[in-house]
Design a protein around this motif. Structure first.
Motif, short mmCIF file in Angstrom:
data_model
loop_
_atom_site.label_atom_id
_atom_site.label_comp_id
_atom_site.label_asym_id
_atom_site.label_seq_id
_atom_site.Cartn_x
_atom_site.Cartn_y
_atom_site.Cartn_z
N GLU A 120 0.82 -1.21 0.00
CA GLU A 120 0.00 0.00 0.00
C GLU A 120 0.85 1.27 0.00
O GLU A 120 0.42 2.31 -0.49
N ARG A 162 -5.90 0.12 -1.54
CA ARG A 162 -5.79 -1.19 -0.89
C ARG A 162 -6.41 -1.13 0.50
O ARG A 162 -6.13 -0.22 1.28
N GLY A 163 -7.25 -2.09 0.80
CA GLY A 163 -7.89 -2.12 2.10
C GLY A 163 -9.16 -1.32 2.19
O GLY A 163 -9.81 -1.28 3.24
#
Length: 278
Positions: A120, A162-163
């Motif tokens: 990330e 991301r996430g």
């Protein structure tokens, strides 16, 4: 008032920009595990001296160093010191500037220290850098300042994080005009604000330092007790990329890129202006 430069003045700014590019190359190489941020500052100081240039950061508003070194959650204006030791997995944004014959250059990059970086973080830096280039590509004759802001924001917002969630586009700091001073009108937001309107029209001789700052979380920041160091309020890490760019009759010239921005702009379908020093 926006300062409009002549071709001769842009050529001088290109000289300053190439000094900044040399600082970047040297500090990027020096940003290794075990080095202190003061070590990087000394590297930058030597490059500036070797080129017969002057630092535009040292003494600016009382700033005590040659460059800004912003590590991890520090967004911008980090002060180099002998206590901050770089380690594997860190990221560091180096913001550097130089003056040649009264004309300024200013640019920043994010570097990865050693190994072991989370995916990330790699993506954060990529998104920030690419958003800068999107803004540079929007520097076209007849566009407005807001078109640069919109290009930066649009690129960032279109990137999946991301996430989950969204990237934080730092709100309190942005780009700026540059020329006979490091910070000049106009202020360039990295997002579109209805309160700011469209801004001035971009014309040949218009010069901007385009510098998105993006975090993995909040867009909000706070300043530490040293009155310089800016960190994210939630402690999330951030990335900072910047180039100084001149708009000419023949398109944008990236003053602080070694190739004038030619290769990257070509990927975006934009022809960079000829280098006046070539």
């Amino acid at each position: 008032m926006v300062q409009i430069k002549t071709p001769e003045q842009i050529a001088k700014m290109r000289e300053a920009g190439l000094v900044v590019a040399a600082i970047h190359a040297a500090t990027r190489e020096a940003a290794v595990p075990g080095a202190t941020t003061k070590d990087l500052d000394e590297v930058a100081r030597k490059v500036i001296a070797d080129h017969g240039a002057k630092s535009n950061f040292l003494g600016y508003g009382g700033f005590p160093a040659t460059i800004c070194t912003s590590v991890n959650e520090v967004v911008v204006h980090g002060i180099p010191d002998g206590k901050t030791v770089l380690k594997d997995g860190d990221i560091i944004s180096v913001d550097a500037g130089a003056i040649v014959d009264g004309w300024h250059g200013d640019a920043a990059f994010t570097a990865f220290v050693g190994d072991g970086h989370a995916p990330e973080l790699v993506e954060l830096s990529r998104v920030t850098e690419e958003s800068m280039w999107a803004g540079i590509a929007a520097m076209r004759n007849g566009n407005r300042l807001v078109d640069v802001s919109r290009a930066i924001e649009t690129y960032i917002r279109r990137q999946p994080k991301r996430g989950g969630g969204r990237y934080g586009i730092i709100e309190d700091y942005g780009g700026h005009g540059i020329g006979t001073e490091m910070h000049m009108d106009p202020h360039l937001l990295n997002y579109v604000s209805r309160k700011r309107g469209k801004g001035p029209k971009l014309v040949p001789g218009f010069c901007l330092a385009i510098e998105p700052m993006v975090s993995l979380g909040t867009p909000h920041t706070e300043v530490l007790a040293d009155d310089w160091t800016v960190i994210t309020t939630d402690g999330t890490w951030s990335s900072h990329w910047e180039h100084s760019v001149a708009l000419t009759e023949e398109g944008p010239l990236v003053l602080t890129a070694v190739d004038g921005g030619r290769a990257k702009l070509a990927e975006l379908g934009v022809t960079a202006a000829p280098d006046p020093l070539a």
